[in-house]
Design a protein around this motif. Sequence first.
Motif, PDB file in Angstrom:
ATOM      1  N   ARG A  37      44.434-130.150 -41.453  1.00 36.39           N
ATOM      2  CA  ARG A  37      45.605-129.379 -41.869  1.00 36.39           C
ATOM      3  C   ARG A  37      46.774-130.282 -42.257  1.00 36.39           C
ATOM      4  N   GLY A  38      46.724-131.552 -41.821  1.00 32.16           N
ATOM      5  CA  GLY A  38      47.782-132.482 -42.159  1.00 32.16           C
ATOM      6  C   GLY A  38      47.454-133.395 -43.325  1.00 32.16           C
ATOM      7  N   TRP A  39      46.287-133.220 -43.938  1.00 31.37           N
ATOM      8  CA  TRP A  39      45.899-134.081 -45.051  1.00 31.37           C
ATOM      9  C   TRP A  39      46.719-133.768 -46.296  1.00 31.37           C
ATOM     10  N   LEU A  40      46.789-134.759 -47.184  1.00 31.36           N
ATOM     11  CA  LEU A  40      47.454-134.606 -48.481  1.00 31.36           C
ATOM     12  C   LEU A  40      46.388-134.822 -49.570  1.00 31.36           C
ATOM     13  N   PRO A  41      45.625-133.798 -49.910  1.00 34.19           N
ATOM     14  CA  PRO A  41      44.482-134.002 -50.796  1.00 34.19           C
ATOM     15  C   PRO A  41      44.830-134.451 -52.206  1.00 34.19           C
ATOM     16  N   VAL A  42      46.072-134.219 -52.639  1.00 31.24           N
ATOM     17  CA  VAL A  42      46.442-134.624 -53.995  1.00 31.24           C
ATOM     18  C   VAL A  42      46.828-136.096 -54.042  1.00 31.24           C
ATOM     19  N   VAL A  43      47.780-136.508 -53.183  1.00 30.33           N
ATOM     20  CA  VAL A  43      48.263-137.886 -53.258  1.00 30.33           C
ATOM     21  C   VAL A  43      47.519-138.834 -52.322  1.00 30.33           C
ATOM     22  N   ASP A  44      46.742-138.272 -51.377  1.00 24.34           N
ATOM     23  CA  ASP A  44      45.970-139.113 -50.457  1.00 24.34           C
ATOM     24  C   ASP A  44      44.566-138.531 -50.304  1.00 24.34           C
ATOM     25  N   PRO A  45      43.803-138.477 -51.390  1.00 22.96           N
ATOM     26  CA  PRO A  45      42.518-137.769 -51.348  1.00 22.96           C
ATOM     27  C   PRO A  45      41.468-138.412 -50.459  1.00 22.96           C
ATOM     28  N   THR A  46      41.614-139.695 -50.123  1.00 19.15           N
ATOM     29  CA  THR A  46      40.621-140.363 -49.283  1.00 19.15           C
ATOM     30  C   THR A  46      41.072-140.513 -47.831  1.00 19.15           C
ATOM     31  N   GLN A  47      42.238-139.941 -47.493  1.00 21.13           N
ATOM     32  CA  GLN A  47      42.808-140.022 -46.144  1.00 21.13           C
ATOM     33  C   GLN A  47      43.138-141.464 -45.716  1.00 21.13           C
ATOM     34  N   ARG A  48      43.429-142.301 -46.678  1.00 23.37           N
ATOM     35  CA  ARG A  48      43.886-143.659 -46.358  1.00 23.37           C
ATOM     36  C   ARG A  48      45.184-143.605 -45.555  1.00 23.37           C
ATOM     37  N   ARG A 102      36.882-142.053 -42.842  1.00 21.28           N
ATOM     38  CA  ARG A 102      38.283-141.614 -42.746  1.00 21.28           C
ATOM     39  C   ARG A 102      38.403-140.110 -42.516  1.00 21.28           C
ATOM     40  N   GLN A 103      37.316-139.390 -42.685  1.00 18.58           N
ATOM     41  CA  GLN A 103      37.354-137.936 -42.495  1.00 18.58           C
ATOM     42  C   GLN A 103      36.800-137.516 -41.132  1.00 18.58           C
ATOM     43  N   ALA A 104      36.434-138.465 -40.297  1.00 19.28           N
ATOM     44  CA  ALA A 104      35.867-138.142 -38.980  1.00 19.28           C
ATOM     45  C   ALA A 104      36.870-137.364 -38.141  1.00 19.28           C
ATOM     46  N   ALA A 105      36.356-136.400 -37.379  1.00 18.58           N
ATOM     47  CA  ALA A 105      37.247-135.581 -36.543  1.00 18.58           C
ATOM     48  C   ALA A 105      37.845-136.385 -35.398  1.00 18.58           C
ATOM     49  N   ASP A 106      37.036-137.253 -34.773  1.00 22.55           N
ATOM     50  CA  ASP A 106      37.498-138.096 -33.667  1.00 22.55           C
ATOM     51  C   ASP A 106      37.689-139.517 -34.187  1.00 22.55           C
ATOM     52  N   VAL A 107      38.897-140.036 -34.038  1.00 24.14           N
ATOM     53  CA  VAL A 107      39.213-141.351 -34.618  1.00 24.14           C
ATOM     54  C   VAL A 107      39.293-142.431 -33.546  1.00 24.14           C
ATOM     55  N   TRP A 161      55.351-129.184 -48.098  1.00 23.69           N
ATOM     56  CA  TRP A 161      55.749-129.895 -46.891  1.00 23.69           C
ATOM     57  C   TRP A 161      57.261-130.046 -46.728  1.00 23.69           C
ATOM     58  N   VAL A 162      58.042-129.516 -47.652  1.00 27.92           N
ATOM     59  CA  VAL A 162      59.500-129.589 -47.511  1.00 27.92           C
ATOM     60  C   VAL A 162      59.970-128.421 -46.655  1.00 27.92           C
ATOM     61  N   HIS A 190      58.044-125.371 -37.836  1.00 28.98           N
ATOM     62  CA  HIS A 190      56.968-126.303 -38.150  1.00 28.98           C
ATOM     63  C   HIS A 190      57.092-127.644 -37.416  1.00 28.98           C
ATOM     64  N   ARG A 191      58.307-128.169 -37.374  1.00 27.73           N
ATOM     65  CA  ARG A 191      58.591-129.488 -36.769  1.00 27.73           C
ATOM     66  C   ARG A 191      57.703-130.582 -37.358  1.00 27.73           C
ATOM     67  N   ASP A 192      57.581-130.558 -38.649  1.00 28.72           N
ATOM     68  CA  ASP A 192      56.869-131.599 -39.375  1.00 28.72           C
ATOM     69  C   ASP A 192      57.406-131.608 -40.802  1.00 28.72           C
ATOM     70  N   GLY A 193      56.798-132.377 -41.659  1.00 33.38           N
ATOM     71  CA  GLY A 193      57.193-132.377 -43.057  1.00 33.38           C
ATOM     72  C   GLY A 193      58.509-133.080 -43.316  1.00 33.38           C
ATOM     73  N   LEU A 194      59.083-132.768 -44.474  1.00 37.45           N
ATOM     74  CA  LEU A 194      60.327-133.391 -44.918  1.00 37.45           C
ATOM     75  C   LEU A 194      61.476-132.409 -44.761  1.00 37.45           C
ATOM     76  N   THR A 195      62.539-132.851 -44.122  1.00 34.48           N
ATOM     77  CA  THR A 195      63.743-132.045 -43.989  1.00 34.48           C
ATOM     78  C   THR A 195      64.847-132.628 -44.857  1.00 34.48           C
ATOM     79  N   ALA A 196      65.903-131.851 -45.071  1.00 38.24           N
ATOM     80  CA  ALA A 196      67.036-132.349 -45.860  1.00 38.24           C
ATOM     81  C   ALA A 196      67.621-133.593 -45.209  1.00 38.24           C
ATOM     82  N   ALA A 197      67.809-133.554 -43.890  1.00 37.98           N
ATOM     83  CA  ALA A 197      68.370-134.707 -43.185  1.00 37.98           C
ATOM     84  C   ALA A 197      67.443-135.904 -43.285  1.00 37.98           C
ATOM     85  N   GLY A 198      66.145-135.668 -43.167  1.00 37.40           N
ATOM     86  CA  GLY A 198      65.184-136.750 -43.257  1.00 37.40           C
ATOM     87  C   GLY A 198      65.157-137.399 -44.622  1.00 37.40           C
TER      88      GLY A 198
END
Length: 302
Positions: A16-27, A60-65, A152-153, A163-171
Motif C-alpha cells: 500500500r506504500g509502494w509508488l508504482p509509477v516513479v518507483d516500479p521496482t521498489q528500489r 524487493r517485493q518480498a513481504a518480509d524484509v 500522497w499529498v 493518514h499521518r503519511d505522505g506530503l504535507t504543506a509544512a513538509g
Amino acid sequence: MRLLGPYHWVIGNDPRGWLPVVDPTQRETMLSLGAFAQCLEYAAAHFGYQCRWRVRATTRQAADVLEVRLERRPGPAYPDLTGLLGRRTLRTDFSPVPIQPADVQQLTGGEAAHCRFLAPASGPGRDLTAATLAANQHQTARDPAQCELAHWVRWDAAAVLRHRDGLTAAGMGIEGPAGWLVRHFYDSARVLTPDFRARGLAKITGQLATHGGWLVLTSPGESVPALLAAGRRLARIWLRAKALNIGIHPMTQVLEEAPGPAGLGQYLGLGAPVQFVLRLGYVESYDAPVSPRRPVEWFVRT
C-alpha cells in the motif's frame, strides 16, 4: 512490522506504500527500510539494547524484509536521541556558501567509499544540477507521475491527522499565508493543473540555484542487502547534519527518470549505481520536525 515475540520483530514490505509509477521496482522502498533499520538500531542502543539482524528478503517485493532481535547486552550506545528526534527534510533557505571540506569529512565520516561531494560550481556539480532540472521537468509533465503525487499529498489538517503519511504543506516548506491558503483551498486535483506544475518547477529552479553542493551516495550493487545498507548510510549521514547546521534535501527525480541510478553513476564517472542525490546547504536554524508520526499500533501486528 510483525511481532514474533518479546523484542523479536519482522520488518515488512507493505504494497500500500509502494509508488508504482516513479518507483516500479521498489528500489526506494528498500532504501527507506534500511534508513528505518538504522534509526531503530540507534534508538535501541540508547535504551541499552543491541539489534541482531537477518535479511529475509531475496527480492524487493518480498513481504518480509528484515528480522530483528533486540538483546540486552553491553555495547556502543547512541547517547543522545536529540538528533534522531529532530531529523527533518529542509528544502528552503539554504546558503549558497559551498559546504566546507572539513564539514564534508565530518558528514561522511566512515562512509567515504560510497559518497561523493560535488561543489555547486564544479563541472560535475553543474552537470548534476542540469540533469536534476531536466528530470524534474520530465516528471512534472508526466500525468501518471503527477497523479501518484496527488494521491500522497495531504493538504488539509483533517487529512494529515487521518493518514499521518505522505506530503504535507509544512513538509514541503509551504508556510505562512501560502500555507494557510493551500491547507484551506487546495485538493488533490490542484496538483494536476498547469499552474501548480509551473509553480513547482519555478520553486525547484530556485532551489537548484541556491545550495552548497551535492552529496551523491552510491552502492556496490542493487541487491536487497546493498540497498538496505545504502539506506542505513543515509540515516547515519543525516543524523550528523543537524549538528553541522547543514540542511539535506533529497532530490529523487533524477533517479526516478532518466538517467536512473546506473546511468547517473556512469554520467558522473562514479563507477557504481547512485542511490541518493542530496542537495546540501548551510542553514541559520534547524527547525523542528513537522511530519506527523503514526502511532505504533497502526503499523505493528502480531
